[in-house]
Motif scaffolding. Structure first.
Motif, PDB file in Angstrom:
ATOM      1  N   MET A   1       1.351  -1.450  -0.425  1.00  0.00           N
ATOM      2  CA  MET A   1      -0.163  -0.256   0.327  1.00  0.00           C
ATOM      3  C   MET A   1       1.143   1.217  -0.055  1.00  0.00           C
ATOM      4  O   MET A   1       2.346   1.212   0.554  1.00  0.00           O
ATOM      5  N   PHE A   2       0.552   2.351  -0.343  1.00  0.00           N
ATOM      6  CA  PHE A   2       1.147   3.445  -0.766  1.00  0.00           C
ATOM      7  C   PHE A   2       1.885   4.172   0.492  1.00  0.00           C
ATOM      8  O   PHE A   2       2.858   4.446   0.237  1.00  0.00           O
ATOM      9  N   ARG A   3       1.331   4.262   1.995  1.00  0.00           N
ATOM     10  CA  ARG A   3       1.195   4.866   2.828  1.00  0.00           C
ATOM     11  C   ARG A   3       1.098   3.953   4.465  1.00  0.00           C
ATOM     12  O   ARG A   3       0.320   3.369   4.360  1.00  0.00           O
ATOM     13  N   ILE A   7      -3.213   7.178   2.807  1.00  0.00           N
ATOM     14  CA  ILE A   7      -4.048   7.187   1.495  1.00  0.00           C
ATOM     15  C   ILE A   7      -3.060   6.822  -0.077  1.00  0.00           C
ATOM     16  O   ILE A   7      -3.654   7.989   4.113  1.00  0.00           O
ATOM     17  N   GLY A 143      -5.497   1.550  10.975  1.00  0.00           N
ATOM     18  CA  GLY A 143      -6.858   0.418  10.327  1.00  0.00           C
ATOM     19  C   GLY A 143      -7.756   0.271  10.680  1.00  0.00           C
ATOM     20  O   GLY A 143      -8.583  -0.302   8.935  1.00  0.00           O
ATOM     21  N   ILE A 144      -8.643   0.346  11.548  1.00  0.00           N
ATOM     22  CA  ILE A 144     -10.182   0.520  11.233  1.00  0.00           C
ATOM     23  C   ILE A 144     -10.573   1.702  10.027  1.00  0.00           C
ATOM     24  O   ILE A 144     -11.682   1.462   9.517  1.00  0.00           O
ATOM     25  N   ARG A 145      -9.858   2.530  10.201  1.00  0.00           N
ATOM     26  CA  ARG A 145     -10.267   4.048   9.305  1.00  0.00           C
ATOM     27  C   ARG A 145     -10.026   3.747   7.856  1.00  0.00           C
ATOM     28  O   ARG A 145     -10.524   3.845   6.617  1.00  0.00           O
ATOM     29  N   ARG A 146      -8.817   2.487   7.471  1.00  0.00           N
ATOM     30  CA  ARG A 146      -8.952   1.789   6.219  1.00  0.00           C
ATOM     31  C   ARG A 146      -9.898   1.152   5.511  1.00  0.00           C
ATOM     32  O   ARG A 146     -10.595   1.307   4.810  1.00  0.00           O
ATOM     33  N   VAL A 151     -15.490   0.691   2.390  1.00  0.00           N
ATOM     34  CA  VAL A 151     -16.685   0.355   2.470  1.00  0.00           C
ATOM     35  C   VAL A 151     -17.578   1.582   2.712  1.00  0.00           C
ATOM     36  O   VAL A 151     -18.337   1.432   1.125  1.00  0.00           O
ATOM     37  N   VAL A 152     -16.752   2.761   3.013  1.00  0.00           N
ATOM     38  CA  VAL A 152     -17.699   4.018   2.437  1.00  0.00           C
ATOM     39  C   VAL A 152     -17.770   4.460   0.652  1.00  0.00           C
ATOM     40  O   VAL A 152     -18.596   4.741   0.046  1.00  0.00           O
TER      41      VAL A 152
END
Length: 321
Positions: A1-3, A7, A143-146, A151-152
């Motif tokens: 993943m990028f970062r 993001i 992690g939870i924000r990813r 999902v959004v």
């Protein structure tokens, strides 16, 4: 993943692309990566680096796009440049799925071995237990924000899964905040020289996601940490903006974005002195506002912004009883 935080079909950029500013090309490359256009992203990074060298993060992200495009030569060259400019996140490098195509090559063993030696030398005097705790907090926060964003992006905020993840995120934030408050109150804003950059970043992330009272409480500590070199000024700018808006003032750096409930379009939340925002952003180590807001589909025009913001202010004042 990028970062590690929160993001492939674009035609090769021609000579006209080289006239674009370096920062705009980097933003284009990031947007194309997010759209899974890895070949286009790779091409944009090549154009950007032809204009001027990038940061260690730019080169790392470029290496990801190169690897996903099948160009091993550029991937390794840009990883070398990233490490030479300060990339130290060995764990992220070794687990990044974007770089999976490189792992069976001899170059992979060489580059990870070299970075491991650099990291071991740097971390000899780290507070290892504290670093481990903060890295766990960082992953719990991001992690939870990813998961939530995935999902959004796919199904929208009305998806029951988004609601469920939002509740989990709120719970994790509350637990993380208790831990970070205890660390800050006992040890102060611990710098990257003691725990590493990613662990240091966890302090900011948790306070950034906290309530306004907590942000107000620890903002002076972060300001002092920036003066001492224990926190990046760019992170402080984001916290300053959040606190300003939370207190009913206008933000200084334009980092906070709103969404119009009727149209669904994004816009920059109230901003003080729009004409000089890029000067203030540069002072904090941030790129231009025009490049920053592209990711939300916003075209930055100070004159138009002032007109639109005036209209929003009038509409808001008319709603007040």
């Amino acid at each position: 993943m990028f970062r590690a935080f929160l993001i492939s079909t674009l035609l090769l950029l021609g000579s006209t692309a080289y006239s674009q500013p370096h920062g705009s090309l980097i933003s284009t490359a990031e947007s194309l990566y997010a759209a899974n256009d890895f070949a286009g992203s790779f091409s944009a990074y090549r154009s950007a680096f032809a204009l001027q060298p990038g940061s260690f993060l730019n080169y790392y992200n470029g290496a990801c796009s190169a690897a996903l495009s099948g160009d091993t030569l550029f991937a390794f060259a840009w990883l070398d440049s990233s490490i030479a400019r300060g990339w130290k996140n060995l764990n992220h490098l070794e687990t990044d799925t974007d770089l999976a195509s490189l792992r069976a090559t001899a170059g992979w063993t060489e580059i990870t071995g070299r970075l491991r030696k650099i990291v071991e030398e740097i971390e000899k005097h780290y507070d290892k237990p504290l670093q481990k705790e903060l890295l766990a907090i960082h992953e719990a926060d991001q992690g939870i924000r990813r998961e939530f964003i995935a999902v959004v992006d796919k199904s929208g905020r009305d998806d029951p899964a988004a609601d469920s993840l939002g509740k989990i995120m709120a719970y994790r934030d509350s637990v993380n905040l208790l831990k970070v408050k205890a660390i800050l109150d006992e040890k102060g804003w611990v710098g990257a020289d003691k725990v590493g950059g990613q662990a240091n970043q966890a302090l900011f992330l948790v306070i950034q996601h906290a309530d306004i009272t907590t942000q107000q409480t620890y903002l002076p500590m972060m300001r002092d940490a920036v003066k001492k070199g224990n926190a990046p000024a760019s992170n402080l700018a984001l916290l300053e903006d959040r606190v300003a808006l939370g207190e009913g003032r206008k933000q200084l750096y334009g980092s906070q974005i709103g969404t119009d409930e009727k149209t669904g379009s994004n816009y920059i939340l109230p901003l003080d002195d729009p004409d000089n925002v890029d000067r203030r952003r540069a002072d904090m180590g941030l790129g231009t506002l025009a490049d920053y807001v592209k990711r939300w589909g916003i075209v930055w025009n100070p004159a138009e912004y002032k007109k639109e913001e005036s209209s929003r202010e009038k509409a808001a004042s008319q709603k007040k009883p």
